[in-house]
Design an enzyme around this catalytic site. Structure first.
Site, PDB file in Angstrom:
ATOM      1  N   LYS A 194       0.874  -1.168   0.000  1.00  0.00           N
ATOM      2  CA  LYS A 194       0.000   0.000   0.000  1.00  0.00           C
ATOM      3  C   LYS A 194       0.921   1.231   0.000  1.00  0.00           C
ATOM      4  CE  LYS A 194      -2.123   3.446   2.245  1.00  0.00           C
ATOM      5  NZ  LYS A 194      -1.712   4.350   1.161  1.00  0.00           N
ATOM      6  N   GLU A 211       9.630   2.123  10.863  1.00  0.00           N
ATOM      7  CA  GLU A 211      10.717   3.092  10.702  1.00  0.00           C
ATOM      8  C   GLU A 211      10.089   4.464  10.545  1.00  0.00           C
ATOM      9  OE1 GLU A 211      13.705   2.616  11.387  1.00  0.00           O
ATOM     10  OE2 GLU A 211      13.638   0.438  11.452  1.00  0.00           O
ATOM     11  N   CYS A 263      14.059  11.221   5.963  1.00  0.00           N
ATOM     12  CA  CYS A 263      14.015  10.915   7.398  1.00  0.00           C
ATOM     13  C   CYS A 263      15.385  11.133   8.028  1.00  0.00           C
ATOM     14  CB  CYS A 263      13.547   9.497   7.627  1.00  0.00           C
ATOM     15  SG  CYS A 263      14.515   8.304   6.723  1.00  0.00           S
ATOM     16  N   GLU A 300      10.077  17.038  14.273  1.00  0.00           N
ATOM     17  CA  GLU A 300      10.498  16.824  12.887  1.00  0.00           C
ATOM     18  C   GLU A 300       9.749  17.796  11.975  1.00  0.00           C
ATOM     19  OE1 GLU A 300       9.098  13.330  10.682  1.00  0.00           O
ATOM     20  OE2 GLU A 300      11.163  12.965  10.096  1.00  0.00           O
TER      21      GLU A 300
HETATM   22  P1  NAD Z   1       2.527   8.968   6.839  1.00  0.00           P
HETATM   23  O1  NAD Z   1       2.669   8.270   8.164  1.00  0.00           O
HETATM   24  O2  NAD Z   1       1.537  10.032   6.716  1.00  0.00           O
HETATM   25  O3  NAD Z   1       2.184   7.909   5.707  1.00  0.00           O
HETATM   26  C1  NAD Z   1       2.956   6.745   5.510  1.00  0.00           C
HETATM   27  C2  NAD Z   1       2.056   5.660   4.955  1.00  0.00           C
HETATM   28  O4  NAD Z   1       1.084   5.304   5.949  1.00  0.00           O
HETATM   29  C3  NAD Z   1       1.278   6.079   3.714  1.00  0.00           C
HETATM   30  O5  NAD Z   1       1.184   4.994   2.821  1.00  0.00           O
HETATM   31  C4  NAD Z   1      -0.084   6.418   4.291  1.00  0.00           C
HETATM   32  O6  NAD Z   1      -1.120   6.317   3.361  1.00  0.00           O
HETATM   33  C5  NAD Z   1      -0.208   5.370   5.378  1.00  0.00           C
HETATM   34  N1  NAD Z   1      -1.203   5.719   6.404  1.00  0.00           N
HETATM   35  C6  NAD Z   1      -1.682   6.957   6.709  1.00  0.00           C
HETATM   36  N2  NAD Z   1      -2.613   6.868   7.692  1.00  0.00           N
HETATM   37  C7  NAD Z   1      -2.697   5.562   8.027  1.00  0.00           C
HETATM   38  C8  NAD Z   1      -3.469   4.846   8.988  1.00  0.00           C
HETATM   39  N3  NAD Z   1      -4.344   5.467   9.780  1.00  0.00           N
HETATM   40  N4  NAD Z   1      -3.295   3.525   9.089  1.00  0.00           N
HETATM   41  C9  NAD Z   1      -2.384   2.878   8.306  1.00  0.00           C
HETATM   42  N5  NAD Z   1      -1.645   3.503   7.358  1.00  0.00           N
HETATM   43  C10 NAD Z   1      -1.786   4.825   7.225  1.00  0.00           C
HETATM   44  O7  NAD Z   1       4.007   9.474   6.456  1.00  0.00           O
HETATM   45  P2  NAD Z   1       4.438  10.319   5.164  1.00  0.00           P
HETATM   46  O8  NAD Z   1       3.988  11.723   5.365  1.00  0.00           O
HETATM   47  O9  NAD Z   1       4.040   9.595   3.931  1.00  0.00           O
HETATM   48  O10 NAD Z   1       6.028  10.243   5.250  1.00  0.00           O
HETATM   49  C11 NAD Z   1       6.806  11.140   5.981  1.00  0.00           C
HETATM   50  C12 NAD Z   1       7.294  10.486   7.272  1.00  0.00           C
HETATM   51  O11 NAD Z   1       7.988   9.285   6.963  1.00  0.00           O
HETATM   52  C13 NAD Z   1       8.283  11.343   8.023  1.00  0.00           C
HETATM   53  O12 NAD Z   1       7.962  11.319   9.387  1.00  0.00           O
HETATM   54  C14 NAD Z   1       9.618  10.641   7.788  1.00  0.00           C
HETATM   55  O13 NAD Z   1      10.579  10.867   8.784  1.00  0.00           O
HETATM   56  C15 NAD Z   1       9.192   9.223   7.721  1.00  0.00           C
HETATM   57  N6  NAD Z   1      10.209   8.421   7.034  1.00  0.00           N
HETATM   58  C16 NAD Z   1      10.975   7.564   7.779  1.00  0.00           C
HETATM   59  C17 NAD Z   1      11.968   6.809   7.174  1.00  0.00           C
HETATM   60  C18 NAD Z   1      12.788   5.855   7.971  1.00  0.00           C
HETATM   61  O14 NAD Z   1      13.312   4.907   7.393  1.00  0.00           O
HETATM   62  N7  NAD Z   1      12.927   6.022   9.272  1.00  0.00           N
HETATM   63  C19 NAD Z   1      12.178   6.913   5.797  1.00  0.00           C
HETATM   64  C20 NAD Z   1      11.376   7.803   5.070  1.00  0.00           C
HETATM   65  C21 NAD Z   1      10.388   8.538   5.696  1.00  0.00           C
END
Ligand code: NAD
Length: 487
Positions: free
Chosen positions: A180, A255, A289, A390
């Site tokens: 997803k 992560e 990230c 962040e």
């Molecule tokens: P997000 O948490 O909004 O979304 C991530 C994924 O989760 C998307 O596919 C989204 O559709 C899904 N999602 C959203 N709501 C959900 C729910 N209620 N239940 C299940 N899934 C749900 O994050 P984002 O804005 O897409 O990405 C940015 C974040 O990702 C930042 O905090 C960044 O630090 C983090 N990030 C971490 C790493 C790492 O390896 N540590 C790498 C890249 C990004």
């Protein structure tokens, strides 16, 4: 209009076929450099679509895991070749969908190819140990069992590399997969899935369902036939996934965010530190990230460092990442832009001094996009919001210290612990940093954002569920150890 939608429409990939969602609805994916451009339409799927994909993945499981891992690796080699042959197209889609510059998008796609080849090769590595038994007529050894169906939930900031670094090990270790992707980059994900399809995976081994996180992500959390969930994204979503997975006994891996510091000591190579801060803080518009967010500088070299940093920022070219010579693209979406602007506002309100940037760019070539200036604050106190939360944008917080001890105290005084770097030529300082810095990735004389696919990756504290991805660490999540005693 409907002809245009048809031409740019991407379907779900379930049981080896591209199928529409039963809702009949689509989501738009727009170009953040020019919001008038719709890059594509993806399915706004329902729980039923997700459950169908899980059924397909479950159906494919038995025959997939009965193949040898060497054979499973051969499929990944094929995907790698196909992705490599389509590198330009996939990278361009990524740039148009989430804004990172084309050279960065090409680098990420090439990274995806390399990750596929790495895990294809992992299919030939040993997966267990022979252990001496107390019974000298017995054979005692360990082997690995796949988890089963794995749910993969990914963010928009690395729309090729992250899905691949989760799906490739999941598949080679004998799991089947439902992906997803983030809706913002679901067209890019569909192009990656096309490569998996062309490689000829058995129907149901790899699936993709697009749609809102609150619906499709939640359906992954709730589906009891999903045995493991691997997630990268924000802490808020990660917590929800962790709690849901724990409640029904599924394995999970999270992560999440970072608030990554760079420490620059009095004996540092200042030019090197400046270049690393520029690259770590502003590449991908700060939306990594592992991006540099706090810059903790020794008082004796602070003015010199600051002057060079500000000079270099003036050289950054901002614009549509598709254009040659552009170094920093737009924010990935309007909501991301607004989040960044609200943090800049908060920085001002809480008393930090804005010394560079801070504004949205709205004129001329920036008119239709979500552009923000590279931004620097100084006189930032460790307790301020911009030093704690962040931001996920091109915003640096400068802080002045008198010693490495003070620098480490400030660097560790956040809830995150993903990546951290130090610039120093003093070996004692390097080793203190390695020992005392609370972060999963420790970087010495190198920028905070930098990951090698063959090495473990993950954070400490609130940045991770304490598991590790990539390299040989991936096997720990995607398999369970079986201890075998044969007499
Ligand atoms: P997000 O948490 O909004 O979304 C991530 C994924 O989760 C998307 O596919 C989204 O559709 C899904 N999602 C959203 N709501 C959900 C729910 N209620 N239940 C299940 N899934 C749900 O994050 P984002 O804005 O897409 O990405 C940015 C974040 O990702 C930042 O905090 C960044 O630090 C983090 N990030 C971490 C790493 C790492 O390896 N540590 C790498 C890249 C990004």
């Amino acid at each position: 209009m409907s002809v245009e939608i048809e031409q740019k429409k991407y379907r779900n990939f379930i049981n080896g076929e591209w199928v529409p969602s039963n809702t009949g609805e689509v989501l738009e994916s727009r170009n953040p450099a020019d919001a008038d451009e719709v890059v594509g339409y993806v399915q706004k799927s329902s729980k039923k679509d997700l459950d169908d994909s899980v059924k397909a993945a479950k159906g494919a499981l038995r025959s997939w895991k009965k193949r040898s891992s060497v054979e499973r690796g051969q499929y990944l080699y094929k995907v790698a070749d196909i992705l490599e042959s389509r590198l330009d197209e996939v990278a361009e889609t990524m740039t148009r969908e989430m804004g990172k510059t084309l050279p960065e998008a090409m680098g990420e796609t090439a990274r995806g190819v390399a990750i596929l080849r790495y895990y294809a090769g992992e299919g030939m590595h040993k997966i267990g140990d022979v252990i001496p038994s107390t019974d000298n007529r017995a054979l005692l050894y360990t082997t690995r069992a796949s988890l089963g169906v794995v749910g993969v939930i990914t963010p928009w900031n690395f729309p090729v590399a992250i899905p691949i670094w989760k799906m490739a090990p999941a598949l080679v270790y004998g799991n089947t997969v439902v992906l997803k992707p983030a809706s913002e980059t679901a067209v890019t994900a569909a192009k990656v899935l096309q490569c998996f399809q062309e490689a000829g995976f058995p129907s149901g081994a790899v699936n993709m369902v697009t749609g809102p996180g609150s619906v499709i992500g939640q359906a992954i959390i709730d589906n009891k036939d999903i045995n493991g969930i691997t997630f990268t994204g924000s802490n808020e979503t990660g917590k929800r996934i962790g709690q849901g997975a724990l409640a029904r006994g599924a394995k999970y891996q999270l992560e999440m965010g970072g608030k990554n510091p760079v420490i620059v000591l009095e004996d540092a190579d200042i030019d090197l530190a400046v270049e690393a801060t520029i690259s770590g803080g502003f590449r991908s518009t700060g939306q990594k990230c592992t991006a540099t967010s706090r810059v903790i500088v020794h008082r004796s070299i602070y003015d010199q460092f600051k002057e060079k940093l500000l000079y270099r920022i003036d050289e950054i070219t901002i614009g549509d990442g598709m254009n040659e010579g552009i170094w920093m693209g737009p924010c990935a979406s309007e909501s991301q832009l607004n989040t960044i602007l609200s943090y800049i506002q908060k920085g001002k309100e809480e008393g930090a001094t804005l010394i560079k940037g801070g504004k949205q760019l709205t004129d001329g070539p920036f008119e239709k996009g979500y552009f923000v200036e590279p931004t620097v604050f100084e006189h930032v106190k460790p307790e301020m919001t911009i030093a704690q939360e962040e931001i996920f944008g091109p915003v640096l917080a400068l802080m002045k210290v008198d010693s490495i001890e003070e620098a480490l105290t400030i660097a560790n005084d956040v809830e995150y612990g993903l990546s951290a770097s130090i610039f120093t030529t003093n070996i004692q300082h390097m080793l203190s940093f390695v020992d005392d810095m609370e972060a999963g990735l420790i970087r010495v004389n190198a920028e905070s954002a930098g990951v090698e696919l063959q090495a473990p990756f993950g954070g400490m504290k609130q940045s991770s569920s304490h598991s590790r991805e990539q390299g040989q660490a991936a096997i720990e999540f995607f398999t369970s150890i079986k201890t075998v005693f044969i007499k």
